[in-house]
Scaffold this motif. Structure first.
Motif, PDB file in Angstrom:
ATOM      1  N   ARG A  18     160.655  42.461  48.892  1.00 17.30           N
ATOM      2  CA  ARG A  18     161.141  43.593  48.332  1.00 17.30           C
ATOM      3  C   ARG A  18     162.524  43.570  48.110  1.00 17.30           C
ATOM      4  NH1 ARG A  18     158.145  43.403  52.865  1.00 17.30           N
ATOM      5  NH2 ARG A  18     156.231  45.017  53.044  1.00 17.30           N
ATOM      6  N   PRO A  19     162.837  42.759  46.862  1.00 20.00           N
ATOM      7  CA  PRO A  19     164.197  42.492  46.519  1.00 20.00           C
ATOM      8  C   PRO A  19     164.835  43.984  46.073  1.00 20.00           C
ATOM      9  CG  PRO A  19     162.716  41.509  45.116  1.00 20.00           C
ATOM     10  CD  PRO A  19     161.956  41.845  46.088  1.00 20.00           C
ATOM     11  N   GLY A  20     166.127  44.344  46.058  1.00 23.12           N
ATOM     12  CA  GLY A  20     166.677  45.357  45.661  1.00 23.12           C
ATOM     13  C   GLY A  20     166.402  46.645  46.307  1.00 23.12           C
ATOM     14  N   ARG A  21     165.287  46.705  47.103  1.00 19.76           N
ATOM     15  CA  ARG A  21     164.941  47.889  47.730  1.00 19.76           C
ATOM     16  C   ARG A  21     165.664  48.152  48.980  1.00 19.76           C
ATOM     17  NH1 ARG A  21     158.623  49.303  49.766  1.00 19.76           N
ATOM     18  NH2 ARG A  21     159.060  51.030  51.191  1.00 19.76           N
ATOM     19  N   VAL A  22     166.145  49.336  49.307  1.00 16.87           N
ATOM     20  CA  VAL A  22     166.797  49.833  50.535  1.00 16.87           C
ATOM     21  C   VAL A  22     165.959  50.131  51.509  1.00 16.87           C
ATOM     22  CG1 VAL A  22     168.469  51.306  51.614  1.00 16.87           C
ATOM     23  CG2 VAL A  22     168.846  50.810  49.189  1.00 16.87           C
ATOM     24  N   LEU A  23     166.189  49.343  52.587  1.00 12.60           N
ATOM     25  CA  LEU A  23     164.697  49.179  53.593  1.00 12.60           C
ATOM     26  C   LEU A  23     165.505  49.960  54.869  1.00 12.60           C
ATOM     27  CD1 LEU A  23     163.141  45.907  53.134  1.00 12.60           C
ATOM     28  CD2 LEU A  23     162.303  48.109  52.619  1.00 12.60           C
TER      29      LEU A  23
END
Length: 242
Positions: free
Chosen positions: A174-179
């Motif tokens: 999930r690159p770039g996604r804020v988790l």
């Protein structure tokens, strides 16, 4: 297919008896140890997949066992058993590489669920893995999900615990996604986060340290009131022997 071998280490004979019987009824092969010496003998004599480890033992600290075991046998997963008020021990255990923890008293059904989740994440359920997941690359690092290996730019291997590798894979997928912490807790441990549970933050700190990302955060960014974000560009390519 052989049954996953679980070693339960606790100095309470009644807990040992009950857990051994229950876990075997849940489809695990179970060995029991009442102290550190017996634990080390069992590990030396057989292939153990996961250790359920009490923090307080008569001949040594479960935290010391956890640290030594993760240094010598990092492929063995560890679930710590702690008293409900031993928050410091839980945090230290996670920093030493424990894959999960469970506070006493606990429901054996929850322990069995935690064991399955940890084994699934650490690759014991081979049938759930894709035939060829390929390789992930970012910033000259290489990650092989099938072999659970991480290569540094200088060619050296970065040794990660099971929880650290699983957290890394969550970000790579999930690159770039804020988790958020809630999402990471659910993906990593299969449970909802509570305000006092620092397991994600501790594992995140360990992961940053091993990637020399402490204080720089060029790979793993902290998003205020949001969570964490993997900031590097991630590429996929076909796998193969290295």
């Amino acid at each position: 297919m052989s049954l996953p071998h679980i070693l339960v280490v606790d100095d309470d004979p009644e807990i040992l008896r009950l857990l051994g019987k229950y876990l075997e009824g849940q489809g695990f092969r179970c060995s029991l140890a009442a102290n550190r010496r017996a634990c080390e003998e069992k590990i030396a004599d057989s292939r153990v997949a996961l250790v359920v480890l009490d923090v307080m033992l008569p001949d040594g600290s479960g935290l010391d066992i956890c640290r030594d075991l993760k240094e010598r046998r990092p492929e063995i997963a560890i679930i710590l058993l702690t008293a409900l008020k031993e928050d410091v021990d839980r945090i230290i255990g996670l920093e030493l590489g424990a894959d999960d923890y469970l506070g006493k008293p606990f429901n054996p059904r929850e322990l069995a669920a935690r064991i399955r989740a940890v084994l699934r994440r650490s690759g014991e359920s081979a049938s759930e893995r894709p035939a060829d997941p390929g390789l992930y690359t970012f910033e000259a690092f290489t990650v092989d999900p099938e072999r659970r290996l991480v290569g540094a730019p200088d060619g050296e291997e970065i040794e990660l615990t099971g929880a650290e590798f699983d957290l890394l894979m969550i970000f790579l997928e999930r690159p770039g996604r804020v988790l958020s912490r809630d999402i990471l807790m659910d993906l990593l441990h299969g449970r909802t986060a509570d305000p006092f549970d620092r397991s994600v933050d501790v594992t995140m700190s360990r992961l940053r340290r091993k990637f020399n990302d402490n204080g720089v955060f060029r790979l793993f960014k902290t998003v205020r009131n949001g969570g964490y974000q993997f900031a590097a560009r991630v590429e996929r390519r076909a796998g193969g022997p290295s």
